[in-house]
Write a protein that holds these residues in place. Structure first.
Motif, mmCIF file in Angstrom:
data_model
loop_
_atom_site.group_PDB
_atom_site.id
_atom_site.type_symbol
_atom_site.label_atom_id
_atom_site.label_comp_id
_atom_site.label_asym_id
_atom_site.label_seq_id
_atom_site.Cartn_x
_atom_site.Cartn_y
_atom_site.Cartn_z
ATOM 1 N N LEU A 46 -20.472 0.598 -4.898
ATOM 2 C CA LEU A 46 -19.360 0.057 -5.687
ATOM 3 C C LEU A 46 -18.596 -0.996 -4.893
ATOM 4 O O LEU A 46 -17.365 -0.974 -4.814
ATOM 5 C CB LEU A 46 -18.411 1.178 -6.126
ATOM 6 C CG LEU A 46 -19.006 2.280 -6.993
ATOM 7 C CD1 LEU A 46 -17.984 3.359 -7.280
ATOM 8 C CD2 LEU A 46 -19.543 1.701 -8.288
ATOM 9 N N GLY A 47 -19.321 -1.896 -4.279
ATOM 10 C CA GLY A 47 -18.660 -2.910 -3.474
ATOM 11 C C GLY A 47 -19.551 -4.104 -3.260
ATOM 12 O O GLY A 47 -20.511 -4.348 -4.000
ATOM 13 N N MET A 59 -16.332 1.017 -2.502
ATOM 14 C CA MET A 59 -15.366 0.363 -3.381
ATOM 15 C C MET A 59 -14.541 -0.668 -2.611
ATOM 16 O O MET A 59 -13.310 -0.636 -2.590
ATOM 17 C CB MET A 59 -14.454 1.398 -4.046
ATOM 18 C CG MET A 59 -15.189 2.420 -4.879
ATOM 19 S SD MET A 59 -14.121 3.511 -5.822
ATOM 20 C CE MET A 59 -13.568 2.400 -7.114
ATOM 21 N N GLY A 60 -15.231 -1.575 -1.947
ATOM 22 C CA GLY A 60 -14.551 -2.603 -1.186
ATOM 23 C C GLY A 60 -15.481 -3.763 -0.900
ATOM 24 O O GLY A 60 -16.559 -3.901 -1.495
ATOM 25 N N ASP A 61 -15.046 -4.603 0.033
ATOM 26 C CA ASP A 61 -15.815 -5.786 0.399
ATOM 27 C C ASP A 61 -15.848 -5.924 1.909
ATOM 28 O O ASP A 61 -14.852 -5.658 2.588
ATOM 29 C CB ASP A 61 -15.176 -7.045 -0.194
ATOM 30 C CG ASP A 61 -15.057 -6.975 -1.700
ATOM 31 O OD1 ASP A 61 -16.073 -7.198 -2.364
ATOM 32 O OD2 ASP A 61 -13.947 -6.698 -2.206
ATOM 33 N N ALA A 62 -16.982 -6.374 2.415
ATOM 34 C CA ALA A 62 -17.123 -6.634 3.842
ATOM 35 C C ALA A 62 -17.802 -7.982 4.044
ATOM 36 O O ALA A 62 -18.769 -8.309 3.345
ATOM 37 C CB ALA A 62 -17.932 -5.537 4.521
ATOM 38 N N LYS A 63 -17.273 -8.758 4.990
ATOM 39 C CA LYS A 63 -17.859 -10.045 5.339
ATOM 40 C C LYS A 63 -18.133 -10.074 6.832
ATOM 41 O O LYS A 63 -17.256 -9.738 7.629
ATOM 42 C CB LYS A 63 -16.920 -11.191 4.958
ATOM 43 C CG LYS A 63 -16.660 -11.324 3.467
ATOM 44 C CD LYS A 63 -15.750 -12.506 3.175
ATOM 45 C CE LYS A 63 -15.480 -12.628 1.679
ATOM 46 N NZ LYS A 63 -14.591 -13.791 1.380
ATOM 47 N N LEU A 64 -19.349 -10.478 7.191
ATOM 48 C CA LEU A 64 -19.729 -10.606 8.593
ATOM 49 C C LEU A 64 -20.106 -12.059 8.882
ATOM 50 O O LEU A 64 -20.987 -12.617 8.208
ATOM 51 C CB LEU A 64 -20.931 -9.705 8.926
ATOM 52 C CG LEU A 64 -20.627 -8.319 9.521
ATOM 53 C CD1 LEU A 64 -19.965 -7.448 8.459
ATOM 54 C CD2 LEU A 64 -21.904 -7.683 10.028
ATOM 55 N N GLY A 90 -20.090 -6.321 -6.733
ATOM 56 C CA GLY A 90 -20.224 -4.877 -6.926
ATOM 57 C C GLY A 90 -19.397 -4.371 -8.092
ATOM 58 O O GLY A 90 -19.864 -3.569 -8.912
ATOM 59 N N ARG A 91 -18.145 -4.831 -8.160
ATOM 60 C CA ARG A 91 -17.287 -4.373 -9.259
ATOM 61 C C ARG A 91 -17.773 -4.903 -10.591
ATOM 62 O O ARG A 91 -17.676 -4.227 -11.616
ATOM 63 C CB ARG A 91 -15.839 -4.799 -8.982
ATOM 64 C CG ARG A 91 -15.223 -4.088 -7.789
ATOM 65 C CD ARG A 91 -13.712 -4.287 -7.758
ATOM 66 N NE ARG A 91 -13.137 -3.594 -6.614
ATOM 67 C CZ ARG A 91 -12.817 -4.181 -5.476
ATOM 68 N NH1 ARG A 91 -13.006 -5.477 -5.338
ATOM 69 N NH2 ARG A 91 -12.285 -3.509 -4.468
#
Length: 240
Positions: A186-187, A161-166, A4-5
């Motif tokens: 933005l992530g 503006m971040g990251d998520a992992k599942l 995203g960034r």
């Protein structure tokens, strides 16, 4: 740097290059010199970066520098550079006293540590849940969620503006299937899914990208639908 960034900053500097070319060709309402445009592009980048990291000084003085550079089109030529810098200094001091950022960040760090919510200057959230329906919310931070539901139905993933992992490799699907709903700006989002799950990806992507990794060998059974929207963001589906 996450997908995203990379998309955001890559697009930002490409747009900056277009603005620079248009300026030199005389196609903008106001004409500026090469170095003024170039410096202005980098100052906008500093302002955006400072806003993302809640930096008062970088934001205020970045805006002040832009005001000095483009005083004429902004109609503020009556304000000299030293006046603008003086105003920026006073505003910075005032906002720092009002917000007291050190106390603010320390307080929120402790609060969100207790509640498993993390933001830009904090560590990554790690959580395990066995609920059939779960929600992940990330604002300027990172989250890793390990799902262990034996009746998984839905996951809502909200990222700014971040990251998520599942991680869904220890999950049993509801007989009617499941939905993973994404709202990412933005992530980036990473989904670790069993390779035997039937998966349908139906996301609306605006200046974003979707990538699948690993061997996907779906078998008969309930389907997982990945839907929602990506804005200047990336989605990676990893089959494990």
């Amino acid at each position: 740097m996450n997908t995203g960034r990379r998309w955001f900053w890559g697009s930002f500097f490409i747009v900056g290059a277009v603005v620079l070319v248009l300026s030199q060709l005389g196609l903008l309402p106001y004409q500026f010199g090469f170095w003024r445009i170039l410096f202005g592009i980098f100052m906008v980048a500093i302002v955006v970066f400072s806003l993302a990291h809640r930096g008062i000084t970088g934001t205020v003085f970045g805006l002040a520098a832009l005001a000095i550079l483009f005083a004429k089109p902004l109609g503020i030529t009556a304000l000299g550079p030293w006046t603008i810098l003086g105003v920026a200094l006073l505003v910075t001091i005032g906002l720092s006293l009002i917000l007291n950022p050190h106390h603010y960040f320390n307080y929120h760090y402790q609060y969100h540590q207790q509640n498993n919510w993390h933001h830009g200057r904090q560590t990554t959230e790690r959580m395990t849940t066995d609920e059939a329906q779960t929600r992940v919310s990330v604002n300027m931070g990172s989250s890793i969620r390990y799902l262990q539901s034996q009746d998984f139905q839905r996951a809502d993933v909200w990222v700014r503006m971040g990251d998520a992992k599942l991680y869904c490799d220890d999950v049993r699907l509801n007989p009617n299937g499941a939905v993973i709903n994404l709202d990412v700006s933005l992530g980036g989002a990473e989904l670790y899914l069993p390779r035997t799950w039937p998966v349908k990806i139906a996301v609306d992507s605006s200046l974003g990208g979707v990538e699948e990794k690993g061997s996907h060998t779906p078998s008969d059974g309930p389907t997982v639908v990945i839907q929602g929207r990506l804005s200047l963001s990336g989605l990676t589906v990893i089959y494990v």
